[in-house]
Design a protein around this motif. Structure first.
Motif, short mmCIF file in Angstrom:
data_model
loop_
_atom_site.label_atom_id
_atom_site.label_comp_id
_atom_site.label_asym_id
_atom_site.label_seq_id
_atom_site.Cartn_x
_atom_site.Cartn_y
_atom_site.Cartn_z
N GLU A 83 0.27 -12.30 -1.03
CA GLU A 83 -0.27 -11.21 -1.84
C GLU A 83 0.27 -9.87 -1.37
O GLU A 83 0.16 -9.54 -0.19
N PRO A 84 0.88 -9.05 -2.26
CA PRO A 84 1.33 -7.72 -1.83
C PRO A 84 0.15 -6.89 -1.36
O PRO A 84 -0.97 -7.02 -1.86
N GLU A 85 0.40 -6.03 -0.38
CA GLU A 85 -0.62 -5.09 0.10
C GLU A 85 -0.15 -3.68 -0.21
O GLU A 85 0.94 -3.28 0.21
N ARG A 86 -0.98 -2.93 -0.93
CA ARG A 86 -0.66 -1.56 -1.31
C ARG A 86 -1.85 -0.66 -1.01
O ARG A 86 -2.99 -1.01 -1.31
N GLY A 87 -1.59 0.49 -0.45
CA GLY A 87 -2.64 1.46 -0.20
C GLY A 87 -3.46 1.13 1.02
O GLY A 87 -2.97 0.53 1.99
N SER A 88 -4.74 1.53 1.01
CA SER A 88 -5.60 1.35 2.17
C SER A 88 -6.11 -0.09 2.24
O SER A 88 -6.70 -0.61 1.29
N CYS A 89 -5.87 -0.74 3.38
CA CYS A 89 -6.31 -2.11 3.63
C CYS A 89 -6.93 -2.16 5.03
O CYS A 89 -6.60 -1.35 5.89
N ALA B 74 5.63 1.19 -11.50
CA ALA B 74 5.90 -0.03 -10.75
C ALA B 74 4.60 -0.69 -10.28
O ALA B 74 4.46 -1.92 -10.33
N LEU B 75 3.65 0.13 -9.85
CA LEU B 75 2.37 -0.42 -9.41
C LEU B 75 1.59 -1.01 -10.58
O LEU B 75 0.94 -2.06 -10.45
N LEU C 208 -1.89 -2.85 -10.58
CA LEU C 208 -2.58 -1.93 -9.68
C LEU C 208 -2.68 -0.54 -10.31
O LEU C 208 -1.78 -0.10 -11.03
N ASP C 209 -3.77 0.13 -10.01
CA ASP C 209 -4.03 1.46 -10.53
C ASP C 209 -3.78 2.48 -9.41
O ASP C 209 -4.52 2.50 -8.41
N LEU C 210 -2.75 3.31 -9.56
CA LEU C 210 -2.38 4.24 -8.49
C LEU C 210 -3.50 5.24 -8.22
O LEU C 210 -3.76 5.57 -7.06
N ALA C 211 -4.18 5.71 -9.24
CA ALA C 211 -5.27 6.66 -9.02
C ALA C 211 -6.37 6.05 -8.16
O ALA C 211 -6.91 6.70 -7.25
N GLY C 212 -6.68 4.79 -8.41
CA GLY C 212 -7.68 4.11 -7.60
C GLY C 212 -7.22 3.90 -6.17
O GLY C 212 -8.00 4.05 -5.22
N ARG D 151 -9.15 5.46 -2.79
CA ARG D 151 -9.60 4.66 -1.66
C ARG D 151 -8.91 5.10 -0.37
O ARG D 151 -9.53 5.13 0.71
N ALA D 152 -7.62 5.44 -0.45
CA ALA D 152 -6.90 5.87 0.75
C ALA D 152 -7.45 7.19 1.28
O ALA D 152 -7.58 7.38 2.50
#
Length: 258
Positions: free
Chosen positions: A111-117, A196-197, A202-206, A210-211
């Motif tokens: 699973e790709p990981e993007r943003g805050s994890c 791309a997201l 995936l929603d970049l604003a979301g 979160r980040a």
């Protein structure tokens, strides 16, 4: 270190948009000069450096056709481990270290990981010179779809999460790899490609929201990690010059949180 002795750390930049971010100022706070160079200009040996950082990039660690400097970077990683020169590999840099030492990296795996994890420390981290200062669970910035799927022989597995089991490891006495991005703050997401997201669902604003919410805890954990690595670099520089990094210099006057 003795007064007037400059401690210099090499940072290898693999992509124009994957630079050292907030790390130069953090290392400066620790009395260390971070020297950032492009991958094509980086040496294949760590001679003369107190430590080495291998930064990220959007390709696999053996994509030599796309990034012809990668063989030299893998050699640099192997030599740093062999010579006991502190090394921290970030994202692609962690994968370079793992592959160079006999591990396995798979592209577009899991699973790709993007943003805050969130990542969690394993029991092995309790005695690690870097990770023992971090909370048991902490948020990080992630941006990857490739993963280390097998650690090199002898590596110590330090952190994990469900999406990507290998989040951090140590090889030898003082070489570390982290899949996440301690150099990146929440504002890094302002440069991400929204289309791309969206193609990944995936929603970049979301992701940005979160980040930003996680930024205080994320920055604190990243800062503690950098402070610990800086102390290791100063110790190595002191061993080369015959001058010990005394306790008055440890952590630049403040120990990372336990």
């Amino acid at each position: 270190m003795a007064s007037g002795t400059e401690v210099r750390v090499l940072a290898v930049r693999n992509a124009a948009r994957s630079g050292a971010g907030r790390l130069p100022s953090w290392f400066a706070d620790e009395g260390i000069t971070l020297v950032e160079v492009d991958g094509a200009r980086a040496p294949d040996r760590p001679d003369g450096w107190a430590a080495v950082l291998l930064l990220g990039g959007g390709f696999l660690p053996d994509d030599d056709a796309r990034a012809p400097w990668l063989p030299a970077q893998r050699a640099l990683a192997r030599r740093a481990v062999a010579d006991g020169v502190p090394l921290l590999g970030i994202c692609l840099g962690a994968q370079v270290l793992a592959l160079a030492a006999g591990g396995t990296v798979r592209g577009a795996h899991g699973e790709p990981e993007r943003g805050s994890c969130t990542v969690a420390l394993r029991a092995e981290a309790a005695t690690d010179p870097l990770f023992r200062w971090l909370p048991r669970r902490f948020p990080v910035i992630q941006n990857h779809r490739d993963q280390i799927t097998r650690l090199p022989p002898g590596a110590v597995h330090l952190a994990a999460n469900e999406a990507c089991p290998v989040q951090a490891f140590r090889l030898g006495r003082c070489a570390w790899g982290v899949q996440f991005h301690p150099e990146a703050d929440a504002d890094r997401l302002l440069r991400w490609d929204e289309a791309a997201l969206a193609g990944e669902g995936l929603d970049l604003a979301g992701l940005r929201e979160r980040a930003l919410a996680a930024e205080p805890a994320s920055a604190a954990a990243a800062r503690a990690l950098v402070a610990a690595f800086a102390a290791v670099a100063r110790e190595h520089a002191g061993s080369r010059t015959g001058v010990a990094a005394g306790p008055e210099n440890a952590w630049n006057g403040a120990r990372p949180p336990g």
